[in-house]
Motif scaffolding. Structure first.
Motif, PDB file in Angstrom:
ATOM      1  N   ARG A 197     115.499   3.923 -29.263  1.00  0.00           N
ATOM      2  CA  ARG A 197     115.032   3.497 -27.935  1.00  0.00           C
ATOM      3  C   ARG A 197     116.187   3.348 -26.941  1.00  0.00           C
ATOM      4  NH1 ARG A 197     112.859  -1.397 -27.311  1.00  0.00           N
ATOM      5  NH2 ARG A 197     114.002  -2.355 -29.049  1.00  0.00           N
ATOM      6  N   PHE A 198     117.341   2.912 -27.419  1.00  0.00           N
ATOM      7  CA  PHE A 198     118.504   2.681 -26.562  1.00  0.00           C
ATOM      8  C   PHE A 198     119.550   3.762 -26.807  1.00  0.00           C
ATOM      9  CE2 PHE A 198     118.156  -2.261 -26.131  1.00  0.00           C
ATOM     10  CZ  PHE A 198     116.830  -2.119 -25.739  1.00  0.00           C
ATOM     11  N   THR A 199     120.297   4.088 -25.747  1.00  0.00           N
ATOM     12  CA  THR A 199     121.385   5.052 -25.855  1.00  0.00           C
ATOM     13  C   THR A 199     122.607   4.523 -25.128  1.00  0.00           C
ATOM     14  OG1 THR A 199     119.807   6.905 -25.905  1.00  0.00           O
ATOM     15  CG2 THR A 199     122.111   7.415 -25.416  1.00  0.00           C
ATOM     16  N   ILE A 200     123.707   4.482 -25.839  1.00  0.00           N
ATOM     17  CA  ILE A 200     124.976   4.079 -25.228  1.00  0.00           C
ATOM     18  C   ILE A 200     125.770   5.331 -24.887  1.00  0.00           C
ATOM     19  CG2 ILE A 200     126.159   3.834 -27.458  1.00  0.00           C
ATOM     20  CD1 ILE A 200     127.753   1.507 -26.211  1.00  0.00           C
ATOM     21  N   SER A 201     126.434   5.311 -23.738  1.00  0.00           N
ATOM     22  CA  SER A 201     127.243   6.448 -23.317  1.00  0.00           C
ATOM     23  C   SER A 201     128.403   5.944 -22.480  1.00  0.00           C
ATOM     24  CB  SER A 201     126.389   7.440 -22.520  1.00  0.00           C
ATOM     25  OG  SER A 201     125.879   6.825 -21.349  1.00  0.00           O
ATOM     26  N   ARG A 202     129.344   6.843 -22.210  1.00  0.00           N
ATOM     27  CA  ARG A 202     130.507   6.445 -21.427  1.00  0.00           C
ATOM     28  C   ARG A 202     130.948   7.590 -20.534  1.00  0.00           C
ATOM     29  NH1 ARG A 202     134.936   5.099 -25.851  1.00  0.00           N
ATOM     30  NH2 ARG A 202     136.181   4.612 -24.008  1.00  0.00           N
ATOM     31  N   GLU A 203     131.509   7.245 -19.399  1.00  0.00           N
ATOM     32  CA  GLU A 203     132.137   8.210 -18.510  1.00  0.00           C
ATOM     33  C   GLU A 203     133.592   7.790 -18.369  1.00  0.00           C
ATOM     34  OE1 GLU A 203     129.936  10.170 -15.101  1.00  0.00           O
ATOM     35  OE2 GLU A 203     128.863   8.267 -15.212  1.00  0.00           O
TER      36      GLU A 203
END
Length: 122
Positions: A65-71
């Motif tokens: 359900r959740f997604t972690i990401s980074r820029e």
């Protein structure tokens, strides 16, 4: 360094929110980053982590359900939360770890944000 989390709010069950975390004046391109949450009357718990290579780790309660990401170029990381449930209601904290490998242990994080409130109504 004070991390700044934003994006919380009130949403109905089944809805979505995206949390953001920035780190003014500090670069965390080689650090693992994470999100934790704390519901009223409960201890802070791990939600998600992303390592410096982009590998991810999730709590079972949010997996799928959740997604972690980074820029990296923006020094910002995110938590996309879909299919929200009332039990997701909590204050969400972003954090940056000492090391570069994803981790669920709060003791491995030495930089924390103040938190942003997420409330999911049924």
């Amino acid at each position: 360094v004070q991390l700044q989390a934003s994006g919380g709010g009130l949403v109905q069950a089944g809805g979505s929110l995206r949390l953001s975390c920035t780190a003014p004046g500090r670069t965390f391109s080689n650090n693992a980053l994470g999100w934790f949450r704390q519901a009223p009357g409960k201890e802070r718990e791990f939600v998600a982590s992303i390592g410096w290579k982009g590998e991810t780790l999730y709590a079972d309660s949010v997996k799928g359900r959740f997604t972690i990401s980074r820029e990296i170029n923006k020094n910002t990381w995110y938590l996309q939360m879909n299919s929200l449930k009332p039990e997701d209601t909590a204050v969400y904290f972003c954090a940056a770890a000492r090391g570069s490998i994803m981790t669920s242990r709060s003791s491995n994080y030495n930089y924390w944000g103040r938190g942003t409130q997420v409330t999911v109504s049924s």
